[in-house]
Design a protein around this motif. Structure first.
Motif, short mmCIF file in Angstrom:
data_model
loop_
_atom_site.label_atom_id
_atom_site.label_comp_id
_atom_site.label_asym_id
_atom_site.label_seq_id
_atom_site.Cartn_x
_atom_site.Cartn_y
_atom_site.Cartn_z
N ARG C 6 -0.99 -9.34 6.08
CA ARG C 6 -0.06 -8.27 5.70
C ARG C 6 -0.80 -7.17 4.95
N MET C 7 -1.73 -7.59 4.08
CA MET C 7 -2.50 -6.63 3.29
C MET C 7 -3.36 -5.77 4.23
N VAL C 8 -3.96 -6.42 5.23
CA VAL C 8 -4.76 -5.68 6.20
C VAL C 8 -3.87 -4.68 6.93
N GLN C 9 -2.66 -5.13 7.30
CA GLN C 9 -1.73 -4.24 8.01
C GLN C 9 -1.41 -3.02 7.17
N ARG C 10 -1.16 -3.28 5.89
CA ARG C 10 -0.80 -2.18 5.00
C ARG C 10 -1.94 -1.16 4.95
N ASN C 11 -3.17 -1.64 4.78
CA ASN C 11 -4.31 -0.73 4.68
C ASN C 11 -4.56 0.01 5.99
N ALA C 12 -4.35 -0.69 7.10
CA ALA C 12 -4.54 -0.04 8.40
C ALA C 12 -3.55 1.10 8.56
N LEU C 13 -2.33 0.87 8.05
CA LEU C 13 -1.28 1.88 8.12
C LEU C 13 -1.72 3.14 7.38
N VAL C 14 -2.29 2.95 6.19
CA VAL C 14 -2.75 4.08 5.40
C VAL C 14 -3.93 4.76 6.09
N TYR C 15 -4.82 3.94 6.62
CA TYR C 15 -6.05 4.44 7.21
C TYR C 15 -5.78 5.33 8.42
N ARG C 16 -4.70 5.00 9.14
CA ARG C 16 -4.35 5.79 10.31
C ARG C 16 -4.24 7.27 9.98
N ARG C 17 -3.84 7.55 8.73
CA ARG C 17 -3.66 8.94 8.34
C ARG C 17 -4.90 9.54 7.69
N ALA C 18 -5.85 8.73 7.32
CA ALA C 18 -6.96 9.26 6.50
C ALA C 18 -8.32 8.91 7.06
#
Lengths: 311, 261, 255
Positions: C6-18
């Motif tokens: 879940r933590m990886v998912q959360r970070n991937a979500l943020v990374y998509r934008r940055a």
């Protein structure tokens, strides 16, 4: 109001246009020395744009504006030297301490060090922040930041103080502390200009105010004059159940000078609220609650614009 | 629209930054270590495997390049983000503009500050290079012309600080900084002739490099520290002055536009 | 385990934008160094009597060093400001611990995400050095996990450090630890060229072991006991870092 002296601030057909909209549309007003002058209106009415033009932070698009007898276009620095500005959003210098904010600000006004230090300490006392003098700005509460911004605006002993929504976003206690300090400034003879969308703030602090809506001034006068002119002495606020409300049509007619149906309540404007309430009872309309109160600037605004101030 | 900055008012900005750095002076202090580490690592460590470049020891070749770099670091890298943050997030300048201070005063003040910081890095770097050359060797200052290296470095700092200020006004989001650092500052650092003569590249690439301001800073300072001074130095100086002046004017106009609405 | 994902998912979500900024940071910087130092300075080096191990070109010597260093830099950067931001400024972790997620889900999740990011950096840069004709054997495939491991050996302890910081104090970390490591741990020249006492210091730095391991795999110069020492060093540092991170997260979030 007859003018006794040259107005401190004089605006004629003052207009501010941005690329795709008009923020201030040809407004005119005078502010006399020693007066507390308010701009009352909802968000987006053009109050802040007007203040920013007076504070020389925003160029005038059209019309005439004189601040302490000078033109903001050509004498911005000299005007600013005699103004104190409390912007809508605190823009304190977050990288330096509370006291340093005042000292540094004094330097921008070319106030010599010893005088700056004396004033800074007096002002910290005045806004009750002496104990936080060496604190970082970020550690202050919202109310404290606001007070520091006010102190900062006073560092050059300004002749005019511009306050843009001085208490918006503060809790009631913090608001009262600020009102009390502003009231003291007023008694000392300072000229105050303030914008607000709180009618109680306008009533407490302003000698005279203009009501703004959609970039224009829609009324002008003292709070009492405005209420007398645009509202009745009392207001009867009624709440009905949804079913009663749905079939209300006409059953209240003739009971009041004016009736406003708001989503959550119905306002009956009348000279004597208690008598009107009795008449409502005699017509056998079932009520959830009833309240008689005095008219406020809120009612004036509703009358003038058909909308409430805070939505 | 934009007026001439006043030196007195601009100095207020420097004063403000001094107060800030009173709390965080270590940052100033540490900034100069980076070029020093590069001098030791690349100039000496890697340089030990190199031999002479154009008749001078590799460390003496790299030292003026890193001197120019430390000007750039001091003037751009360290101040860049801070100014942007004050411009867009903290609204510090809006607060200052409610006083008699004007946009050019603020801009020029920030530039003076960045220039001062770069100059401190440069002076420290020159001192260390001189000291190392005298005590441990090999010498990296090869000529009396080097006495002009400090004023030269201060001049370069002024140019870079104007560029930094100008670039800052174009930044919209924090991530733009990464892009600016990755696409502009880092390539300039590596390819301006800092670590190897640009003559190693094909002609068209050399022309491209000659556009880079850092290249002219490096060449100017290298002429002074090695004593190989020729008329070409005037070209470097003129180019830097031009870039600096244009950057400053553009920066002032853009700051005016974003602060006065 | 699900929690960590879940933590990886959360970070991937943020990374998509940055992702753009970090792309420059992660691939472009080592590539630019490879061209400037490997090709530009490399020509000067090859003219002299260079004493590089196994008689390789300077470019070939430098490239795997930069691969390990790129992972160190990405890992350090991503484990410092972002972690302390999520701990202090944004209070992301505080919000997440209000759900069934546990502390170890946070820590392992962050490290798993780091491993993903480092893999992209390592794979991309390995591809680049392959274009330059650097690798000497198919073993270069193993240089990717070795580089990721190097990154994790920095990431885990730095996460622990970042989690204890209330404000960012990372400038010192980068200026006085990461930059000197980059310059003196055998990336640009063999540490044998350092003065005697400094050689010992360099030997004990994590980047040295990362560089040796990655370089050995890329150039096929690995020797039997040495690679075990390098790998064991990096694994130990990672494990110690994970322990410290768990401790630091517990102290901040369960206080």
């Amino acid at each position: 109001m007859p003018s006794t002296a040259e107005p401190f601030i004089r605006a004629r057909n003052l207009t501010k246009r941005f690329a795709n909209f008009t923020a201030v549309d040809s407004v005119s007003f005078d502010v006399q020395p020693g007066e507390a002058f308010g701009f009352l209106g909802p968000n987006g009415a053009g109050k802040t744009s007007t203040m920013r033009m007076i504070g020389c932070a925003s160029p005038v698009t059209e019309g005439e504006l004189h601040v302490i007898g000078m033109n903001p276009r050509t004498e911005a620095s000299r005007i600013k030297a005699r103004l104190g500005v409390v912007p809508q959003q605190d823009n304190l210098d977050a990288e330096i301490t509370v006291r340093e904010n005042l000292l540094m600000y004094a330097r921008y006004f070319d106030i010599p060090g010893p005088i700056a230090r004396r004033r800074a300490d007096e002002l910290l006392e005045f806004v009750q922040l002496s104990e936080r003098a060496n604190a970082e700005v970020e550690s202050l509460s919202g109310g404290m930041k606001r007070r520091l911004t006010i102190a900062r605006a006073l560092i050059n002993e300004p002749e005019v103080i511009l306050l843009d929504e001085p208490t918006t976003g503060l809790d009631p206690q913090a608001r009262h502390v600020i009102w009390e300090r502003l009231y003291r400034l007023k008694r000392r003879g300072a000229t105050l200009l303030l914008t607000t969308h709180y009618m109680d703030e306008a009533e407490q602090l302003c000698d005279r105010l203009v009501v703004m809506d959609k970039a224009k001034i829609v009324a002008e006068g003292s709070p009492r004059q405005l209420i007398e002119q645009y509202s009745t002495r009392e207001v009867l606020e009624l709440r009905f159940s949804d079913e009663v409300r749905a079939q209300l049509d006409g059953r209240l007619s003739g009971l009041a000078d004016r009736i406003e149906m708001l989503p959550d309540r119905t306002l009956l404007y009348t000279g004597d609220g208690e008598r009107t309430l009795e008449q409502v009872h005699t017509r056998n309309i079932p009520l959830e609650s009833a309240l008689v109160r005095r008219s406020t600037l809120e009612d004036v605004f509703l009358r003038l614009t058909g909308r409430t101030l805070v939505e | 629209m934009s007026a001439i900055p006043s030196l007195r008012r601009s100095s207020r900005m420097v004063q403000r930054n001094l107060i800030v750095y009173k709390h965080t002076w270590r940052v100033i202090f540490t900034g100069f270590f980076e070029p020093l580490f590069y001098l030791l690592g690349i100039g000496f460590g890697l340089g030990g495997m190199v031999g002479d470049v154009g008749g001078i020891p590799y460390s003496a070749f790299v030292a003026p390049g890193l001197l120019a770099t430390s000007c750039m670091n001091g003037a751009i890298t360290d101040g860049f983000f801070n100014i942007w943050f004050k411009l867009h997030h903290q609204k510090t300048y809006d607060g200052i503009l409610a006083t008699p201070m004007r946009v050019p005063d603020i801009g020029f003040g920030e530039m003076l500050w960045a220039m001062g910081r770069g100059s401190i890095y440069a002076a420290a770097f020159i001192s260390v290079v001189l000291l190392m050359g005298e005590t441990a060797g090999p010498r990296m200052i090869l000529s009396r012309w080097a006495i002009l290296a400090l004023p030269g470095a201060v001049f370069a700092c002024a140019v870079f600080s104007a560029m930094g200020l100008c670039a800052t006004t174009f930044v919209r989001k924090v991530h733009d900084f990464d892009i600016a650092m990755g696409l502009v500052v880092m390539p300039m650092f590596l390819f301006s002739g800092t670590f190897f003569p640009i003559t190693q590249f094909p002609k068209p690439a050399q022309w491209l490099i000659q556009v880079l301001p850092l290249h002219h800073g490096v060449e100017m300072l290298r002429q002074l520290t090695t004593g190989a001074v020729d008329v070409g130095i005037l070209v470097h100086i003129a180019y830097l002055a031009l870039i600096g002046a244009v950057a400053f004017v553009v920066a002032m106009q853009r700051m005016e536009r974003s602060l006065i609405k | 385990m699900i929690g960590a994902i879940r933590m990886v998912q959360r970070n991937a979500l943020v990374y998509r934008r940055a992702w753009r900024g970090s792309v420059f940071f992660s691939f472009l910087q080592p590539t630019l160094f490879l061209i400037a130092m490997g090709v530009g300075v490399g020509r000067l080096v090859n003219r002299g009597d260079a004493s590089l191990p196994a008689g390789v070109d300077f470019l070939d010597f430098l490239a795997p060093g930069l691969l390990a260093a790129a992972c160190m830099q990405t890992a350090s950067f991503e484990s410092s400001w972002p972690i302390s931001g999520k701990m202090t400024w944004q209070r992301t972790y505080e919000a997440i611990t209000a759900t069934p997620m546990r502390i170890r889900d946070l820590v392992f999740g962050e490290l798993a995400w780091m491993a993903v990011r480092l893999s992209t950096v390592a794979i991309a840069f390995t591809a680049i050095i392959t274009l330059f004709g650097v690798p000497r054997s198919p073993l270069v495939i193993l240089a990717v996990p070795a580089a990721v491991l190097t990154g994790l050996a920095f990431s885990a302890p730095i996460i622990a450090y970042a989690a204890t910081r209330k404000r960012d104090h990372f400038n010192g970390l980068f200026r006085f630890i990461i930059t000197p490591l980059f310059l003196f741990s055998g990336v640009f020249f063999p540490i044998a060229r350092l003065p005697e006492p400094l050689q010992t210091v360099a030997w004990f730095t994590p980047l040295f072991h990362g560089v040796e391991l990655v370089r050995g795999l890329t150039l096929n110069t690995l020797e039997s006991p040495a690679w075990l020492i390098h790998a064991a060093y990096l694994v130990s540092l990672t494990v110690i870092g994970i322990g410290a991170s768990l401790w630091a997260f517990r102290r901040r979030l369960h206080a």
